[in-house]
Scaffold this motif. Structure first.
Motif, PDB file in Angstrom:
ATOM      1  N   HIS A   1     -86.783  45.382 -96.521  1.00  0.00           N
ATOM      2  CA  HIS A   1     -88.036  45.714 -95.833  1.00  0.00           C
ATOM      3  C   HIS A   1     -88.046  47.178 -95.399  1.00  0.00           C
ATOM      4  CE1 HIS A   1     -91.016  45.748 -92.517  1.00  0.00           C
ATOM      5  NE2 HIS A   1     -91.621  44.806 -93.227  1.00  0.00           N
ATOM      6  N   ALA A   2     -86.826  47.708 -95.136  1.00  0.00           N
ATOM      7  CA  ALA A   2     -86.716  49.108 -94.703  1.00  0.00           C
ATOM      8  C   ALA A   2     -86.710  50.075 -95.880  1.00  0.00           C
ATOM      9  CB  ALA A   2     -85.445  49.290 -93.880  1.00  0.00           C
ATOM     10  N   GLY A   3     -86.828  49.558 -97.116  1.00  0.00           N
ATOM     11  CA  GLY A   3     -86.936  50.414 -98.286  1.00  0.00           C
ATOM     12  C   GLY A   3     -85.693  50.510 -99.143  1.00  0.00           C
ATOM     13  N   GLN A   4     -84.629  49.777 -98.779  1.00  0.00           N
ATOM     14  CA  GLN A   4     -83.421  49.794 -99.593  1.00  0.00           C
ATOM     15  C   GLN A   4     -83.573  48.876-100.802  1.00  0.00           C
ATOM     16  OE1 GLN A   4     -80.328  49.563 -96.035  1.00  0.00           O
ATOM     17  NE2 GLN A   4     -79.305  49.897 -97.994  1.00  0.00           N
TER      18      GLN A   4
ATOM     19  N   ILE B   1     -71.456  44.260 -98.346  1.00  0.00           N
ATOM     20  CA  ILE B   1     -71.473  44.631 -96.932  1.00  0.00           C
ATOM     21  C   ILE B   1     -71.080  46.084 -96.707  1.00  0.00           C
ATOM     22  CG2 ILE B   1     -71.077  42.289 -96.104  1.00  0.00           C
ATOM     23  CD1 ILE B   1     -68.168  42.968 -95.795  1.00  0.00           C
ATOM     24  N   PHE B   2     -70.448  46.711 -97.709  1.00  0.00           N
ATOM     25  CA  PHE B   2     -70.050  48.114 -97.544  1.00  0.00           C
ATOM     26  C   PHE B   2     -71.123  49.074 -98.031  1.00  0.00           C
ATOM     27  CE2 PHE B   2     -66.093  45.674 -98.409  1.00  0.00           C
ATOM     28  CZ  PHE B   2     -65.563  45.765 -97.143  1.00  0.00           C
ATOM     29  N   ASN B   3     -71.952  48.625 -98.963  1.00  0.00           N
ATOM     30  CA  ASN B   3     -72.986  49.499 -99.509  1.00  0.00           C
ATOM     31  C   ASN B   3     -74.318  49.382 -98.784  1.00  0.00           C
ATOM     32  OD1 ASN B   3     -71.197  50.362-101.432  1.00  0.00           O
ATOM     33  ND2 ASN B   3     -71.922  48.979-103.024  1.00  0.00           N
TER      34      ASN B   3
ATOM     35  N   THR C   1     -75.748  51.204 -94.248  1.00  0.00           N
ATOM     36  CA  THR C   1     -76.996  51.976 -94.291  1.00  0.00           C
ATOM     37  C   THR C   1     -78.025  51.372 -93.352  1.00  0.00           C
ATOM     38  OG1 THR C   1     -76.558  52.525 -96.599  1.00  0.00           O
ATOM     39  CG2 THR C   1     -78.803  52.879 -95.808  1.00  0.00           C
ATOM     40  N   LEU C   2     -78.068  50.037 -93.336  1.00  0.00           N
ATOM     41  CA  LEU C   2     -78.974  49.342 -92.421  1.00  0.00           C
ATOM     42  C   LEU C   2     -78.625  49.659 -90.970  1.00  0.00           C
ATOM     43  CD1 LEU C   2     -81.151  47.196 -91.727  1.00  0.00           C
ATOM     44  CD2 LEU C   2     -79.353  45.473 -91.936  1.00  0.00           C
ATOM     45  N   PHE C   3     -77.338  49.602 -90.656  1.00  0.00           N
ATOM     46  CA  PHE C   3     -76.921  49.871 -89.278  1.00  0.00           C
ATOM     47  C   PHE C   3     -77.242  51.313 -88.869  1.00  0.00           C
ATOM     48  CE2 PHE C   3     -73.461  46.480 -90.034  1.00  0.00           C
ATOM     49  CZ  PHE C   3     -74.288  45.478 -89.541  1.00  0.00           C
ATOM     50  N   SER C   4     -77.029  52.255 -89.790  1.00  0.00           N
ATOM     51  CA  SER C   4     -77.280  53.660 -89.454  1.00  0.00           C
ATOM     52  C   SER C   4     -78.758  53.920 -89.208  1.00  0.00           C
ATOM     53  CB  SER C   4     -76.752  54.577 -90.556  1.00  0.00           C
ATOM     54  OG  SER C   4     -77.471  54.371 -91.759  1.00  0.00           O
ATOM     55  N   SER C   5     -79.631  53.128 -89.848  1.00  0.00           N
ATOM     56  CA  SER C   5     -81.075  53.295 -89.651  1.00  0.00           C
ATOM     57  C   SER C   5     -81.521  52.834 -88.269  1.00  0.00           C
ATOM     58  CB  SER C   5     -81.848  52.524 -90.727  1.00  0.00           C
ATOM     59  OG  SER C   5     -81.727  51.128 -90.528  1.00  0.00           O
ATOM     60  N   MET C   6     -80.635  52.150 -87.556  1.00  0.00           N
ATOM     61  CA  MET C   6     -80.970  51.630 -86.228  1.00  0.00           C
ATOM     62  C   MET C   6     -80.699  52.659 -85.125  1.00  0.00           C
ATOM     63  SD  MET C   6     -79.333  47.808 -86.504  1.00  0.00           S
ATOM     64  CE  MET C   6     -79.835  46.647 -87.788  1.00  0.00           C
ATOM     65  N   GLY C   7     -80.192  53.834 -85.517  1.00  0.00           N
ATOM     66  CA  GLY C   7     -79.903  54.840 -84.503  1.00  0.00           C
ATOM     67  C   GLY C   7     -78.555  54.602 -83.841  1.00  0.00           C
ATOM     68  N   SER C   8     -78.418  55.035 -82.615  1.00  0.00           N
ATOM     69  CA  SER C   8     -77.126  54.952 -81.921  1.00  0.00           C
ATOM     70  C   SER C   8     -76.673  53.510 -81.722  1.00  0.00           C
ATOM     71  CB  SER C   8     -77.214  55.662 -80.561  1.00  0.00           C
ATOM     72  OG  SER C   8     -78.255  55.096 -79.774  1.00  0.00           O
ATOM     73  N   ILE C   9     -77.617  52.596 -81.463  1.00  0.00           N
ATOM     74  CA  ILE C   9     -77.240  51.189 -81.297  1.00  0.00           C
ATOM     75  C   ILE C   9     -76.656  50.634 -82.586  1.00  0.00           C
ATOM     76  CG2 ILE C   9     -79.546  50.322 -81.906  1.00  0.00           C
ATOM     77  CD1 ILE C   9     -77.094  48.777 -79.349  1.00  0.00           C
TER      78      ILE C   9
ATOM     79  N   LEU D   1     -74.692  52.143 -84.661  1.00  0.00           N
ATOM     80  CA  LEU D   1     -73.275  52.488 -84.768  1.00  0.00           C
ATOM     81  C   LEU D   1     -72.420  51.466 -84.036  1.00  0.00           C
ATOM     82  CD1 LEU D   1     -73.483  56.347 -84.156  1.00  0.00           C
ATOM     83  CD2 LEU D   1     -73.208  55.154 -86.352  1.00  0.00           C
ATOM     84  N   PHE D   2     -72.920  51.052 -82.870  1.00  0.00           N
ATOM     85  CA  PHE D   2     -72.191  50.035 -82.101  1.00  0.00           C
ATOM     86  C   PHE D   2     -72.199  48.698 -82.826  1.00  0.00           C
ATOM     87  CE2 PHE D   2     -72.243  46.565 -78.969  1.00  0.00           C
ATOM     88  CZ  PHE D   2     -70.999  46.766 -78.382  1.00  0.00           C
ATOM     89  N   VAL D   3     -73.372  48.316 -83.367  1.00  0.00           N
ATOM     90  CA  VAL D   3     -73.489  47.060 -84.109  1.00  0.00           C
ATOM     91  C   VAL D   3     -72.565  47.077 -85.323  1.00  0.00           C
ATOM     92  CG1 VAL D   3     -75.042  45.607 -85.480  1.00  0.00           C
ATOM     93  CG2 VAL D   3     -75.839  46.594 -83.327  1.00  0.00           C
ATOM     94  N   SER D   4     -72.502  48.213 -86.008  1.00  0.00           N
ATOM     95  CA  SER D   4     -71.628  48.343 -87.169  1.00  0.00           C
ATOM     96  C   SER D   4     -70.166  48.151 -86.789  1.00  0.00           C
ATOM     97  CB  SER D   4     -71.815  49.722 -87.815  1.00  0.00           C
ATOM     98  OG  SER D   4     -70.935  49.902 -88.893  1.00  0.00           O
ATOM     99  N   GLY D   5     -69.760  48.805 -85.713  1.00  0.00           N
ATOM    100  CA  GLY D   5     -68.377  48.666 -85.256  1.00  0.00           C
ATOM    101  C   GLY D   5     -68.032  47.238 -84.900  1.00  0.00           C
TER     102      GLY D   5
END
Length: 443
Positions: free
Chosen positions: A276-279, A294-296, A300-308, A310-314
């Protein structure tokens, strides 16, 4: 001779055994297979196969270990003792090889998870170059993080069954479940998630007979429950003899299936959020990147969410690291228990010897990654694990007489249902597995 270490509680055994079953097969492999094989249709077939075949195989493996109260090599040798003890021990040693095979690729993938978890947290701390390197695919990263993960597993194993395996599994499994549920709640609030949810839970029954789908579901069921390499057998041997194995198996299976289902609830909607985000996520109905899903896509999805994000990704990759760790513990314990009980090694020495063997095998895969990695995974999950389970059914149903309560007329007289359960393991399960092999050969 010192008394044998053991689990001290039923819940400790269930969480440890479920931890062995719950790993990358559930959170990494299951959603990928589901997305590639019709979503809801795959889920339906997976549940049917788990109930009809995988849980009985889990029962057979745990039952053999529990009755013998010994490591898999000794347990299978004892079960086959009247007719073919050497063959039983040989099959047990094949399981040792299978455990090393599983660990050789599992620790590499687990190292990826750990490095991606640290990548998210490094980015949050402002170390962008380090974060990018941790998220990149490189031989150097594999050489660094694979040994780190092997050391983490060894640090738990050498502490023993109660102080190491039981204690840490009881801590890590609830954390994994809470993290998974929190991530699902977060993903469900994103645009596109409901489309993925419908794809996942509403089956297209016209697809449930597709050979590829059925074979994938069966292979996934064996891999998810971590059966066929002796890990569940050794865990069963550490449980007090003659416990209600059926209830324990149902508890393990229920937890394992729940985690796999929840992983699908997280990752398949996340794929549609990314789309939905264009990927670009799918090509000709299949996921782009398959195992690298999950690596590709998700980073990218997590990075599109901004600073939050990064936390979700971790948090997400930390979750996967925990799942991988609880699974590697049981596979490592298989050869360790053999060396301790049959070669009279100290647990500490056996742990580090096995870890060294795993490191050599893993580094060999890293050195010849493109050639060997896929072959080892396919050989283990589609050949060795199903063949081992077929052997367990044959042992329990046909070979093992003395000490096998499923063949004891006095026991069956008190619990008549055991007669029919024994028939199911003896006749139905081997036939179902032979059908699997036939379809694999045709595929």
């Amino acid at each position: 001779m010192a008394s044998r270490d053991s689990f001290h509680s039923r819940i400790g055994f269930v969480l440890a055994a479920a931890g062995s079953a719950i790993g990358l097969g559930n959170i990494w492999g299951f959603p990928t297979n589901a997305a590639n094989n019709g979503g809801g249709a795959f889920l339906f077939v997976y549940l049917v196969v788990t109930f009809l075949l995988a849980l009985p195989a889990l029962y057979a493996e745990i039952y053999i270990g529990n009755q013998a109260q010994k490591n898999p090599v000794s347990a299978l040798g004892e079960a086959c003792g009247e007719k073919m003890p050497r063959f039983g021990r040989f099959a047990g040693k094949i399981g040792l090889v299978g455990a090393i095979m599983m660990l050789s690729f599992y620790t590499i993938v687990a190292g990826w998870m750990l490095s991606h978890a640290l990548s998210g947290f490094s980015a949050m701390a402002g170390f962008s170059e380090l974060s990018n390197w941790l998220a990149s695919d490189s031989t150097l990263r594999n050489i660094i993080f694979t040994p780190i993960f092997i050391l983490l597993g060894a640090a738990i194993i050498h502490q023993g069954v109660h102080k190491g395996i039981e204690k840490w599994s009881s801590r890590l499994m609830p954390i994994l479940l809470v993290m998974l549920v929190c991530l699902i709640i977060y993903i469900f609030q994103q645009d596109g998630a409901m489309e993925g949810l419908k794809q996942y839970i509403i089956p297209d029954f016209s697809r449930i007979t597709e050979p590829r789908l059925v074979i994938s579901a069966m292979g996934q069921a064996f891999f998810s429950l971590s059966i066929g390499v002796g890990g569940m057998m050794i865990y069963g041997s550490y449980m007090e003899k003659d416990k209600d194995i059926g209830k324990l198996v149902l508890s393990i299976g229920a937890l394992d299936t729940l985690i796999a289902f929840l992983a699908g609830l997280l990752i398949i909607p996340a794929l549609y959020v990314a789309q939905h985000a264009g990927q670009e996520v799918f090509s000709d109905g299949n996921l782009i990147g398959e195992g690298q899903l999950i690596f590709n896509i998700l980073p990218t999805l997590f990075s599109s969410m901004g600073s939050i994000g990064l936390f979700v990704s971790g948090v997400f990759f930390a979750l996967l690291s925990i799942a991988a760790l609880t699974s590697t513990i049981s596979s490592t314990e298989v050869p360790v228990s053999y060396l301790v009980e049959e070669k009279s090694m100290s647990r500490r020495k056996a742990t580090w010897l096995v870890s060294g063997a795993v490191l050599i095998a893993s580094m060999t895969l890293v050195a010849f990654f493109d050639l060997l990695f896929g072959i080892v995974i396919q050989g283990l999950t589609t050949i060795l694990q199903p063949l081992s389970c077929l052997f367990y059914f044959i042992v329990v149903g046909w070979i093992w007489k003395r000490g096998n309560k499923l063949k004891d007329h006095a026991v069956i007289a008190q619990r008549p249902w055991l007669k029919y359960w024994g028939y199911y393991l003896q006749y139905v399960c081997p036939i179902l597995l032979l059908i699997v092999f036939y379809n694999v050969a045709l595929a």
